[in-house]
Write an enzyme that holds these catalytic residues in place. Structure first.
Site, short mmCIF file in Angstrom:
data_model
loop_
_atom_site.label_atom_id
_atom_site.label_comp_id
_atom_site.label_asym_id
_atom_site.label_seq_id
_atom_site.Cartn_x
_atom_site.Cartn_y
_atom_site.Cartn_z
CG ASP A 1 -37.93 16.99 18.40
OD1 ASP A 1 -37.47 16.24 17.27
OD2 ASP A 1 -38.24 18.74 17.31
CB VAL A 2 -33.13 13.15 18.48
CG1 VAL A 2 -33.18 13.13 20.14
CG2 VAL A 2 -34.19 12.18 17.33
CE LYS B 1 -33.85 4.20 9.52
NZ LYS B 1 -33.14 4.90 10.52
CE1 TYR C 1 -37.07 3.95 8.12
CE2 TYR C 1 -36.46 2.16 6.47
CZ TYR C 1 -36.69 2.14 8.38
OH TYR C 1 -36.44 1.93 9.32
N GLY D 1 -34.01 -5.65 9.86
CA GLY D 1 -34.93 -6.82 8.37
C GLY D 1 -36.48 -5.88 9.51
CB VAL E 1 -38.08 -5.11 13.94
CG1 VAL E 1 -38.08 -5.11 15.35
CG2 VAL E 1 -36.88 -5.26 13.50
N GLY E 2 -41.15 -6.90 14.48
CA GLY E 2 -42.32 -7.02 15.65
C GLY E 2 -42.59 -5.55 16.11
CD GLN F 1 -44.43 7.97 22.27
OE1 GLN F 1 -43.88 6.83 23.54
NE2 GLN F 1 -45.44 8.53 22.11
CG ASP G 1 -39.70 8.32 22.80
OD1 ASP G 1 -39.03 9.23 22.18
OD2 ASP G 1 -38.74 7.25 22.68
#
Length: 262
Positions: free
Chosen positions: A65-66, A162, A158, A189, A191-192, A41, A37
């Site tokens: 950093d990906v 995807k 976004y 979908g 996600v909390g 983080q 990460d």
């Protein structure tokens, strides 16, 4: 006494949210975990590593950093070196963007493409090279979305990223099949997580609804009647990297509680 090598999985964006849930589930499954990460983080990533170790599994934390190819390759090398192998690569890291397409700037579009698409490409490249080097029939799992199955208004950029992940998944699955490497994606979908809290807050600026109302509106369309959890997603990833999914490749699997039907 068994001398079988322990399995190793690398999870990007693992410090919180879905990635955190995936890392813990795979540790429960018996994987040692490479936790990747951003440097910002680091504390959360180290806390996760401690939890993985309490489960009896090895863990290493790598700040990267990906969206930078070199850093992704280095993270794979470091994970494989410290944990003595690599069996699964979970390209989970990603960001959201809430804006009408007419307002998306070139800089914003470049950023979301870099984080959500380029990082997946780099993860596929790095993992495939390491799997081949190790002679491992590895598993690559990418973060897609219901927005990679249907485009959503205010989430246009976004959604585009995807859809791109879905395409990369299909192409990589075909290119890597001869090496016994499978490539699949998971499509959550609502996600909390903190990402959806951010989406909800930004949506409220455009639609005038109070905070929380947008999530409730979307959640009303979930057949199973509740918002998704990171653990729900992690269960699918557990299957995709497990021994029973060896004949599954090139698929972007919906796990949304019944929102999008394909």
């Amino acid at each position: 006494m068994s001398t079988e090598r322990r399995r190793v999985a690398l999870v990007t964006g693992a410090a919180k949210g879905i990635g955190h849930g995936i890392a813990l589930r795979l540790a429960t499954d018996g994987f040692d975990i490479g936790i990747v990460d951003l440097a910002s983080q680091r504390n959360e990533a180290e806390n996760l590593a401690d939890r993985v170790r309490t489960l009896g599994q090895g863990a290493t934390v790598i700040s990267a950093d990906v969206s930078d190819q070199r850093q992704v390759f280095e993270a794979v090398e470091e994970t494989a070196g410290q944990l003595h192998g690599l069996d699964a690569m979970v390209n989970n890291a990603g960001i959201a963007q809430v804006k009408p397409l007419s307002e998306v700037t070139p800089e914003e579009f470049d950023q979301i493409l870099s984080v959500n698409v380029a990082s997946v490409l780099f993860g596929i490249q790095a993992a495939a090279r390491k799997f081949r080097e190790l002679g491992v029939r590895g598993r690559i799992v990418n973060a897609c979305s219901i927005a990679g199955q249907s485009g959503f208004p205010m989430l246009g950029a976004y959604s585009a990223t995807k859809f791109a992940v879905k395409g990369l998944t299909q192409a990589a699955a075909q290119e890597l099949a001869a090496d016994g490497i499978t490539v699949n994606s998971y499509c959550p979908g609502i996600v909390g997580t903190s990402m959806w809290d951010t989406i909800d807050e930004l949506m409220s600026r455009y639609n005038g609804l109070e905070r929380g109302a947008t999530m409730r509106k979307y959640a009303e369309g979930i057949a199973l009647g509740r918002v998704e959890t990171p653990e729900d997603v992690a269960g699918l990833v557990s299957f995709l990297v497990g021994r029973d999914a060896g004949y599954l490749t090139g698929q972007s699997v919906l796990i949304d509680g019944g929102m999008i039907y394909r």
